[in-house]
Design an enzyme around this catalytic site. Structure first.
Site, PDB file in Angstrom:
ATOM      1  CG  ASP A  89    -103.972  70.819  71.461  1.00  0.00           C
ATOM      2  OD1 ASP A  89    -105.279  71.203  71.742  1.00  0.00           O
ATOM      3  OD2 ASP A  89    -103.339  70.026  71.746  1.00  0.00           O
TER       4      ASP A  89
ATOM      5  CB  ALA B 185     -96.029  63.305  82.402  1.00  0.00           C
TER       6      ALA B 185
ATOM      7  N   GLY C 250     -97.785  61.750  76.086  1.00  0.00           N
ATOM      8  CA  GLY C 250     -96.363  61.561  76.436  1.00  0.00           C
ATOM      9  C   GLY C 250     -95.862  62.234  77.193  1.00  0.00           C
TER      10      GLY C 250
ATOM     11  CB  VAL D 148     -91.121  66.750  78.102  1.00  0.00           C
ATOM     12  CG1 VAL D 148     -89.912  67.639  77.604  1.00  0.00           C
ATOM     13  CG2 VAL D 148     -92.041  66.831  76.937  1.00  0.00           C
TER      14      VAL D 148
END
Length: 215
Positions: free
Chosen positions: A211, A58, A62, A64
């Site tokens: 990123d 997490a 969001g 997963v």
């Protein structure tokens, strides 16, 4: 952003903020189920052969969950947190104030406003899962034929604006040196591979993952 800057930030800051990469308090599974139903038209139990209610990870935007499609594919289902757009808007509002204050303190030495604009664009784009799917597919095509670089395949039939489903790939964090030694993997080779991959993305493809963090 700060959690990835081990070159300039104190280790205590980096270690604490790195928890935001994949260890944020998760949403309750009832919300996740409702969000998937709202986005894909059915509850996850109806869509997938199996759906793990416990999240694999997490992060700040969001979380997963692991699932198996009815075709037998092992997948990761990424679902956005509730109210994330409002939370981001508030964060960017306060960051804008901070930037204006520091701009006055630094005079004309550096244009923090331009840096803020770049950050704001990048963060807003992170909420666009269909755009992320498009980008991931492009990077995957750019590395076709390279067996040492794996980019998860996007399952568009199970994806939407707030739900992104992609091929599940087992792995370990790139900064877990103990695990590398346990597996007999050379950190130097890993570093060279990462540098090679990013050099290709930046200088050859002109399109890169902006990123990069261990999460």
């Amino acid at each position: 952003f700060v959690s990835a800057r081990v070159d300039i930030m104190p280790r205590e800051f980096v270690e604490e903020l790195s928890l935001l990469q994949d260890k944020v308090d998760p949403e309750h599974v009832d919300y996740i189920r409702a969000q998937i139903r709202a986005e894909l038209g059915k509850f996850p139990e109806e869509i997938f052969a199996s759906f793990d209610p416990k999240p694999v990870a997490a992060a700040s935007f969001g979380q997963v969950h692991r699932a198996i499609t009815k075709e037998g594919h092992d997948v990761a289902v990424k679902v956005q947190h509730r109210f994330i757009e409002k939370s981001l808007a508030v964060d960017l509002f306060f960051l804008r104030i901070v930037v204006r204050v520091f701009n006055k303190l630094l005079s004309s030495k550096v244009d923090l406003g331009a840096i803020y604009d770049e950050i704001a664009i990048a963060l807003r784009n992170e909420l666009k899962y269909l755009k992320e799917a498009e980008y991931a597919a492009l990077v995957r095509r750019n590395f076709e034929g390279n067996a040492r670089i794996l980019i998860p395949r996007i399952l568009t039939e199970y994806s939407s604006a707030k739900v992104l489903t992609l091929e599940f790939i087992e792995g370990h964090k790139i900064n877990d040196l103990a695990k590398m030694r346990e597996l007999g993997v050379s950190p130097t080779e890993v570093m060279e591979l990462v540098i090679s991959a990013y050099s290709k993305q930046i200088y050859v493809d002109g399109f890169f993952q902006s990123d990069p963090h261990p999460g």
